[in-house]
Scaffold this motif. Structure first.
Motif: not given
Length: 124
Positions: A14-17, A67, A84-87, A90, A124
């Protein structure tokens, strides 16, 4: 019809791209509007982003605005989805689609061609 093949999926925190790419063959790529869809387990396939044949107009679903970025290279017959900023939400199988009717894509009409999908997993 155009044949589509996605690549670039994988596991990311999480938060990665991640950058997804869709390669097209078999027909005149520049005549198609292109789109990325995703389908999470137990959910319906949803439109994530779309782009006109010339790349001058784009659409994003609200949850990815700011994002994700969709882009295309008509010389290379590719359409990319930079994420970007993957959750965790997603996480899904991401599909590339092609159709001549950009506004039909936005209205939920059927696509002319689909890729087989690429899995994006967000931890996560």
């Amino acid at each position: 019809q155009v044949q589509l093949a996605e690549s670039g999926g994988g596991l990311v925190q999480a938060g990665g791209s991640l950058n997804l790419s869709c390669s097209a063959s078999g027909d005149t790529f520049r005549s198609y509007a292109m789109a990325w869809f995703r389908q999470a387990p137990g959910k319906e396939r949803e439109l994530v982003a779309a782009i006109t044949w010339g790349g001058d107009t784009t659409y994003y679903t609200d949850s990815v605005k700011g994002r994700f970025t969709i882009s295309r290279d008509n010389a290379k017959n590719t359409v990319d989805l930079q994420m970007h900023s993957l959750r965790p939400e997603d996480m899904a199988v991401y599909y590339c689609g092609a159709d001549h009717n950009y506004y039909g894509i936005l209205r939920g009409f059927g696509m002319s061609s689909w890729g087989k999908g690429t899995l994006v997993t967000v931890s996560s």
